[in-house]
Design a protein around this motif. Structure first.
Motif, short mmCIF file in Angstrom:
data_model
loop_
_atom_site.label_atom_id
_atom_site.label_comp_id
_atom_site.label_asym_id
_atom_site.label_seq_id
_atom_site.Cartn_x
_atom_site.Cartn_y
_atom_site.Cartn_z
N MET A 147 -9.53 5.24 7.98
CA MET A 147 -8.95 3.92 7.78
C MET A 147 -10.03 2.84 7.80
N GLN A 148 -11.00 2.95 8.75
CA GLN A 148 -12.06 1.94 8.83
C GLN A 148 -12.92 1.97 7.57
N TRP B 37 0.72 5.29 1.04
CA TRP B 37 0.05 6.41 1.69
C TRP B 37 0.99 7.60 1.62
N ARG C 237 -12.49 -1.21 0.40
CA ARG C 237 -11.51 -2.08 -0.27
C ARG C 237 -11.95 -3.54 -0.21
N LEU D 297 -4.10 1.74 -3.14
CA LEU D 297 -4.31 0.50 -2.41
C LEU D 297 -4.58 -0.64 -3.40
N ASP E 42 0.84 -1.20 0.00
CA ASP E 42 0.00 0.00 0.00
C ASP E 42 0.88 1.25 0.00
N ALA F 186 -3.57 7.96 -1.64
CA ALA F 186 -3.36 6.58 -1.20
C ALA F 186 -3.66 5.66 -2.38
N VAL G 130 -12.07 3.11 4.56
CA VAL G 130 -11.28 2.64 3.42
C VAL G 130 -11.20 1.12 3.42
N ASP G 131 -11.03 0.53 4.59
CA ASP G 131 -10.93 -0.92 4.69
C ASP G 131 -12.23 -1.58 4.24
N ALA H 291 -7.15 14.26 7.18
CA ALA H 291 -7.91 13.06 6.87
C ALA H 291 -9.25 13.09 7.61
#
Length: 713
Positions: A351-352, A280, A358, A311, A278, A309, A354-355, A346
Motif C-alpha cells: 500500500m505504501q 481492489w 500513484r 486506481l 478505487d 487494483a 502504491v501510494d 500481496a
C-alpha cells in the motif's frame, strides 16, 4: 556398616553419567535449532514461539512468556505457554506486582531468579516488585545494541537445588543472547531493505519526472513502477478526450490494442475511473457496483489474474490540500492498474509503495499534459531550437520576414470581410402534416403509395383491433340480453291483473323495467363510443397533398401500431416551400448579435440567408431568403450536439434559377415544385455582418482559446 569399593562406585554412577550426557546433547541440539532459526528470515512471532517452547522443553518447566519492549511503551506479550496456570489473571494486585518486577529487571538489565512470593531486591526501583506466583521465576533480558528489547520469563517448579537453578539461569541467558543476535540481524536486514527501497524510490521519481511527454511518462510509470511496487504487471490507461486508451504495459514495448485482454482492461478502467472510486479485487465481487462487477468478471475470466487494483489518477493541484480538494470535480487523467498474475499474496509494504507511485504519477502526468497543451508548442520548439535565423548572414531576411508577418497579421485584423454562419438544413413544403394512428391495432390495408396525390379526408389505411372486436361482441351480447329481459318484464306486466295484484308487486316490477331501460341507454352510449373508436381504424388524410413517406406500403403493412404512432407524412407540394435549418448552439451568439444590431435600426428587419441545394451544388444556382422564425430552445441531436431550429422563407420566384432557362413564370415555377424533393439537403449561410478578415478565418480557433484556455486561467 557397609562400604563400596571404587569399582562399585564407578559401576553405580555410570548410568547417571549417560543420562546427563544425553540430556546435554538434547539441550545442545535445541540450542542449535534456535541458532539456525535466528539466522533465517523467520517472522519475529514465529521465532519467539520456537525459542520459548524449546526453552520450556529443555528446562522441563511448566510454562513461560516472551515479553517485548518498545521505547516509551509498556511490556507487550509476544508469546506465552500456560500463563493461566500461574494465577496472575485472577488478581489485579498480583498483576501490578508482576509488572513492577518485570520493569525492575529490565531496568537492571541482568538475569535473575525470583523465588515464589519474594521481591526482586531492596533498591528503590524494586518497591512493590515481587513474584506473586507459586513458581520459581527464571527471567533473563534480551539485549541488543539499543539496550533491553525484551524479557524471557520461565515458570519453574520449586524444590530444585541452587546449582540446578543457576543452571536454569545460565541456559536462559544463552537463549536470550541468541534472541538478541536475531533481533540485531533482523533490524540490520530491515535497514538494508529500507535502503534498497529508498534507492528504488529515488530512481523512480528521477525517471518519472524526466520528460514532459505523456506517452513516455506512461511507459516509465509502467516499467519503473512495477519494480518499485514488486507486482507482476503494471498498466497505465490515459484519458484521450471522452474515452480512455491503454497507453503502456510493463515489459511490453508494443501490444495490440484491439486484443480481447487489452480491450476488456480498457473497459474495466473506464468504468472504475468514471465511478471515481478505487477498485481492489482479490476474488470477491459482492460489494462492487453491478457495472464494475461485470467488467471485472469479464477481464478476470479472460486474463486469469489473481489480484487486480484499478486506481484512478486525478489531476494534481499543488494549491489544494486534502480538506479543500473536491475529488468529484477533479479532472481525471486516467488510471494505474496493478496485477498479480501468479501469486495472490500481496508484497510487503504494497500500500505504501502504491501510494508513492500513484502520487508521483499524478504529478508527472499533470505536468506532461499541461506542457503538451501549450498553444503552438511545436512552433515554439522550432523557434527555440533554430539559431540559423539570427545569424549575421540571415538576420536581414529574418527581419524582412518578420515585418511581412506582422503586416499580414495587422491586415487580417484591420480589413473587414463578410462574416457568415454556415448551417445545414432541409427543403420542406410550408403545408405538410404527419398522419398518426389513433387507436391500438394492426394495419391490414395500405391504400396509397409514395408520391400519390390524396385529398383531405381520403382513406389512407385500415386497421384492425382485436380488443375493439371483443368489446363489440360483448356489447352486442349485453344489448341482446337486456332487450330479452325488457320484453320478458313487459310481457309479465301485461299478464297481471292490476286490480288484484298488490301495489308493492306492481311497483317492484315497474322498478325492474325502469332499470332495464336505463341500462339499455347506457349500453347504447357505449356502443356509440365503440363505433366512434372503430371509425378511427380508418386512417384518413388531414390535408390535400402527396404522400412523401418512402416505401409506405412495405413500411406499414401488417404492422402493429399504438396511439400517437407516426404512420406517414403528407405535403402539399404546390404551395410555397421553405427551409428548415439546424444551427449549432455554439454559433447562435453571432446570429443573435447580428439580429440585435438589425433591430436597433429597424425592429422589423430580418436576417438574410443564401443557400444552395445538394441536388444543385453550382454556386451560380444559390438562392436568397430571410429568417422568419428562431426556436427559443435548442434540441440535442446525438453526435451533432445541441441544434437550434430556424425557419427560412424565400421568394418562390427564386426557384426559377434552378430551371434550364431561368424564366420565372407561374407554369415554370409550378413545374419545378413538382420535381423538388421533400427533405432535400441544403447548405446555407446566415449573413452576420462584416468582421475583420482574420476573425472571419480564425474565429473558431479564437473561441476555442477563450473557452478552453482563457476561461480556466
Amino acid at each position: 556398616m557397609s562400604t563400596r569399593t571404587p569399582e562399585h562406585v564407578s559401576s553405580a554412577s555410570q548410568p547417571d553419567d549417560d543420562a546427563v550426557n544425553r540430556a546435554k546433547q538434547e539441550i545442545q541440539a535445541l540450542v542449535q535449532e534456535v541458532v539456525a532459526l535466528s539466522k533465517s528470515e523467520i517472522e519475529e512471532t514465529d521465532f519467539f514461539a520456537a525459542l520459548l517452547e524449546k526453552s520450556i522443553s529443555a528446562l522441563a518447566a511448566i510454562g513461560g512468556v516472551v515479553w517485548t519492549l518498545e521505547e516509551g511503551q509498556p511490556f507487550k506479550l509476544q508469546y506465552q505457554v500456560n500463563l493461566q496456570q500461574t494465577g496472575l489473571a485472577a488478581s489485579q494486585a498480583a498483576q501490578m506486582q508482576h509488572a513492577k518486577l518485570l520493569g525492575s529487571i529490565a531496568q537492571r538489565g541482568e538475569p535473575l531468579l525470583i523465588p515464589p512470593h519474594s521481591g526482586a531486591g531492596e533498591g528503590p526501583e524494586d518497591a512493590g516488585a515481587a513474584n506473586p506466583t507459586e513458581y520459581l521465576l527464571v527471567v533473563a533480558p534480551i539485549k541488543t545494541d539499543r539496550g533491553v528489547d525484551g524479557l524471557v520469563e520461565i515458570f519453574q517448579r520449586v524444590g530444585a537445588r541452587p546449582t540446578t537453578q543457576r543452571g536454569y539461569l545460565r541456559f536462559l541467558v544463552q537463549m536470550c543472547e541468541i534472541a538478541g543476535e536475531y533481533l540485531k540481524t533482523r533490524r540490520l536486514r530491515h535497514f538494508v531493505t529500507k535502503q534498497s527501497l529508498w534507492e528504488q524510490l529515488e530512481n523512480f521519481t528521477a525517471s518519472v519526472h524526466t520528460r514532459l511527454d505523456s506517452r513516455q511518462t506512461a511507459f516509465t510509470i509502467a516499467n519503473e513502477g512495477r519494480r518499485l511496487i514488486g507486482c507482476d504487471r503494471v498498466t497505465v490507461v490515459l484519458r484521450k478526450g471522452s474515452s480512455y486508451v491503454v497507453e503502456a504495459i510493463s515489459g511490453q514495448d508494443t501490444f495490440d490494442k484491439r486484443s480481447n485482454v487489452v480491450r476488456m482492461l480498457r473497459n474495466l478502467a473506464t468504468v472504475v475511473v468514471r465511478s471515481g472510486e478505487d477498485l481492489w479485487y482479490t476474488g470477491d465481487t459482492q460489494n462492487l457496483a453491478p457495472q464494475v462487477e461485470k467488467a471485472v468478471n469479464e477481464y478476470v475470466d479472460e486474463s486469469h489474474t489473481k489480484q487486480i487494483a484499478v486506481l484512478p489518477i486525478r489531476e494534481h493541484d499543488p494549491h489544494a490540500d486534502d480538506k479543500t480538494r473536491d475529488r468529484k470535480r477533479e479532472n481525471m487523467l486516467g488510471a494505474i492498474i496493478i496485477e498479480q498474475l501468479v501469486d495472490s499474496r500481496a508484497p510487503d509494504g504494497l500500500m505504501q509503495r502504491v501510494d508513492v507511485v500513484r502520487r508521483h504519477s499524478a504529478t508527472a502526468l499533470t505536468n506532461a499534459q499541461s506542457h503538451e497543451g501549450l498553444f503552438l508548442l511545436p512552433l515554439w520548439r522550432l523557434i527555440g531550437q533554430s539559431r540559423v535565423l539570427v545569424t549575421a548572414r540571415n538576420l536581414p531576411k529574418t527581419i524582412l520576414a518578420s515585418i511581412a508577418i506582422v503586416a499580414a497579421v495587422l491586415a487580417m485584423w484591420l480589413f473587414p470581410w463578410d462574416f457568415n454562419v454556415t448551417a445545414d438544413g432541409k427543403l420542406q413544403p410550408e403545408v405538410r402534416a404527419n398522419v398518426f394512428a389513433a387507436v391500438d391495432g394492426r394495419i391490414t390495408d395500405v391504400l396509397v403509395t409514395e408520391g400519390q396525390a390524396v385529398k383531405k379526408g381520403e382513406l389512407l389505411a385500415k386497421q384492425r383491433s382485436s380488443p375493439l372486436e371483443d368489446q363489440r361482441a360483448q356489447l352486442e351480447g349485453e344489448i341482446a340480453a337486456n332487450e330479452q329481459d325488457y320484453r320478458s318484464k313487459r310481457a309479465q306486466e301485461g299478464s297481471l291483473d292490476k286490480a288484484r295484484t298488490p301495489e308493492a308487486d306492481l311497483y317492484d316490477l315497474q322498478s325492474q323495467i325502469s332499470q332495464i331501460e336505463t341500462k339499455a341507454i347506457a349500453l347504447q352510449k357505449q356502443f356509440e363510443i365503440l363505433r366512434e373508436q372503430e371509425s378511427r381504424l380508418n386512417i384518413t388524410s388531414p390535408i390535400d397533398g402527396n404522400i412523401v413517406t418512402p416505401k409506405v406500403q412495405e413500411l406499414l403493412r401488417d404492422r402493429t401500431v399504438g396511439p400517437g404512432t407516426k404512420i406517414m407524412e403528407i405535403a402539399d407540394m404546390t404551395q410555397d416551400w421553405e427551409l428548415e435549418l439546424k444551427v449549432p448552439e455554439a454559433k447562435m451568439g453571432h446570429v443573435r448579435a447580428q439580429l440585435r444590431e438589425l433591430h436597433a435600426q429597424d425592429p422589423k428587419a430580418q436576417l438574410e440567408v443564401t443557400f444552395i441545394l445538394a441536388t444543385n451544388p453550382d454556386i451560380e444556382d444559390k438562392l436568397a431568403g430571410r429568417v422568419i422564425y428562431i426556436a427559443p430552445t435548442a434540441e440535442a441531436e446525438g453526435e451533432k450536439g445541441n441544434l437550434v431550429t430556424m425557419t427560412v422563407a424565400f421568394n418562390q420566384e427564386e426557384l426559377a434559377k434552378l430551371g434550364p432557362e431561368g424564366v420565372a413564370t407561374e407554369q415554370a415555377i409550378a413545374a419545378l415544385k413538382e420535381h423538388l424533393k421533400v427533405g432535400a439537403d441544403v447548405k446555407a449561410k446566415i449573413r452576420c455582418g462584416r468582421k475583420p478578415i482574420g476573425y472571419v478565418w480564425f474565429h473558431e480557433l479564437w473561441e476555442f482559446i477563450q473557452s478552453r484556455i482563457l476561461f480556466r486561467m
